[in-house]
Scaffold this active site. Structure first.
Site, short mmCIF file in Angstrom:
data_model
loop_
_atom_site.label_atom_id
_atom_site.label_comp_id
_atom_site.label_asym_id
_atom_site.label_seq_id
_atom_site.Cartn_x
_atom_site.Cartn_y
_atom_site.Cartn_z
N GLU A 168 -0.93 -9.32 13.55
CA GLU A 168 -1.98 -9.24 12.54
C GLU A 168 -2.35 -10.65 12.09
O GLU A 168 -1.49 -11.46 11.78
CB GLU A 168 -1.48 -8.40 11.35
CG GLU A 168 -2.29 -8.52 10.07
CD GLU A 168 -3.74 -8.13 10.23
OE1 GLU A 168 -4.61 -8.82 9.65
OE2 GLU A 168 -4.04 -7.14 10.95
N ARG A 204 -6.83 4.25 1.30
CA ARG A 204 -6.51 3.56 2.56
C ARG A 204 -5.23 2.74 2.45
O ARG A 204 -4.42 2.70 3.38
CB ARG A 204 -7.68 2.66 2.97
CG ARG A 204 -8.86 3.41 3.55
CD ARG A 204 -10.00 2.49 3.94
NE ARG A 204 -11.04 3.23 4.62
CZ ARG A 204 -11.09 3.44 5.93
NH1 ARG A 204 -10.15 2.93 6.72
NH2 ARG A 204 -12.07 4.13 6.47
N TYR A 210 -14.53 11.90 -3.94
CA TYR A 210 -13.31 12.71 -3.81
C TYR A 210 -12.13 11.95 -4.43
O TYR A 210 -12.11 10.73 -4.49
CB TYR A 210 -13.01 13.09 -2.36
CG TYR A 210 -12.97 11.95 -1.36
CD1 TYR A 210 -11.80 11.23 -1.12
CD2 TYR A 210 -14.10 11.61 -0.62
CE1 TYR A 210 -11.75 10.21 -0.19
CE2 TYR A 210 -14.07 10.59 0.31
CZ TYR A 210 -12.89 9.90 0.53
OH TYR A 210 -12.86 8.88 1.45
N ASP A 255 -12.16 1.06 15.70
CA ASP A 255 -13.44 0.40 15.43
C ASP A 255 -13.76 -0.71 16.41
O ASP A 255 -14.92 -1.09 16.56
CB ASP A 255 -13.45 -0.18 14.01
CG ASP A 255 -13.68 0.87 12.94
OD1 ASP A 255 -13.97 2.03 13.31
OD2 ASP A 255 -13.57 0.53 11.75
#
Length: 394
Positions: A33, A107, A213, A291
């Protein structure tokens, strides 16, 4: 442990869920990362049964139950009076039909659950990929300010601005869709007078729509307010927006929509860009995921779920052909690319369906929704939710 070493570039939801699927299949997995801390941009994420099936089987059922919210329904409504256009039961009826639950989550909570399930020594932070070189049996990775590494298979799960995709296929040219999205989180206690159910709501109106939501154990309300706009140049999730602009855009909308926006302290504005499906995801021992290869508009709520599916199918293909990694990646692409491309197309089509102005087309849409002939009625979404990405091979 199987002989292959798999390097995953990107420590987001797609990269970490792929790493978990690959570890469960017995591979030696290393995650690289570029940031110095794991973190997710954005707030809410929908984990539909096609994705929760995978995460439950990876041992995350308890953690999802702790941090997620199980909504009662998906409620699609008219913009001004709130009239129901389609109400699809979620909760127990959905779980009975498809075998696994639907969660709404923050998330960051989902990312933390994935990271906690991976041995920390397999996650390498501060590693920015600058180049890679392939031979017939290895891939050498080159990082800025870090030592090189070698793997048998390289997976680019590094998002919409993927370095791996750029190195494989060159620069892309995304197209601005004409939509921007205001997004943010609202403490639930600020909304007590609005009588908002524990559902995922979509208010549809002329040229725009509003989604909301609960996440984080119902402590926070996630909202996304999508507005059509003529031009935009920057694709970012972190640009500050003006609450006053969002309120102006939704003048005259249902009191719940107005009440939520009035309770907002800060919002971010995000431009929506569209990308045509890639013809290929792989070259040799290098492939893409999530993605990086099929970024999609959020109008099917399937972006994260499709990335999770990618990882599960990739692990299954590599397990079936561990002696032929390049062949396994061909199988992975063959199985995943058509499904992801179909989801991209449907997501794009929903921009039009959600934003119809009052008139004959809107009336025809509403009639079809009342008959259960559109997205999120069970029969229409069965091909999405019934899919078992971890067992894709005949």
């Amino acid at each position: 442990m199987r002989g292959l070493t798999v390097g995953v570039i990107g420590g987001g939801i797609g990269g970490l869920s792929a790493a978990l699927s690959l570890l469960a299949a017995g591979f030696d997995v290393q995650v690289y990362e570029r940031s110095r801390a794991l973190g997710e941009v954005g707030a809410g994420v929908q984990v539909s049964p096609n994705a929760s099936r995978i995460l439950h089987n990876l041992g995350l059922a308890g953690e999802l139950a702790r941090v997620g919210v199980k909504p009662l329904a998906l409620h699609q409504r008219r913009w001004d009076d709130g009239r129901t256009l389609l109400r699809t039961p979620l909760g127990e009826p959905l779980e009975d039909r498809f075998g696994f639950p639907h969660y709404q989550a923050h998330r960051a909570d989902l990312l933390a659950a994935l990271a906690a399930a991976i041995p920390p020594e397999r996650i390498h932070l501060g590693h920015r990929l600058t180049a890679f070189d392939q031979t017939h049996d290895r891939v050498r990775l080159r990082f800025a300010a870090q030592d090189d590494a070698e793997v048998d298979v390289l997976v680019g799960a590094d998002g919409i601005h993927s370095d791996v995709r750029g190195l494989l296929f060159g620069p892309e040219r995304p197209r601005f869709t004409g939509c921007i999205a205001y997004r943010g989180l609202i403490p639930a206690e600020r909304l007590e007078g609005l009588d908002i159910e524990v559902t995922a709501q979509v208010f549809m109106g002329p040229g725009q729509h509003f989604v909301n939501y609960y996440v984080s154990g119902r402590r926070l309300m996630n909202f996304v307010a999508i507005v059509e706009q003529g031009t935009w140049t920057r694709e970012s999730w972190t640009d500050r927006g003006e609450v006053a602009d969002a309120l102006k855009a939704f003048d005259g909308w249902h009191p719940q929509v107005r009440g939520m926006l009035e309770a907002v302290d800060e919002t971010f504005v995000w431009a929506l860009f569209d990308r045509p499906p890639l013809p290929h995801w792989s070259q040799g021992r290098v492939t893409l995921l999530g993605d990086a290869c099929h970024a999609m508009l959020p109008f099917m709520a399937q972006g994260a779920a499709q990335a999770i599916e990618d990882g599960a199918t990739l692990a299954a293909c590599l397990a079936a052909k561990s002696d032929d990694p390049a062949g396994a990646l061909i199988d992975y692409e063959r199985l995943r690319l058509p499904r992801a491309s179909r989801m991209q197309a449907l997501s794009s089509e929903n921009k039009t369906r959600f934003h119809l102005h009052d008139g004959p087309d809107q009336e025809a849409r509403d009639e079809a929704m009342a008959k259960g002939a559109t997205d999120w009625s069970y029969d229409v979404v069965a091909w999405i939710y019934d899919h078992d990405a971890a067992n894709p091979l005949p």
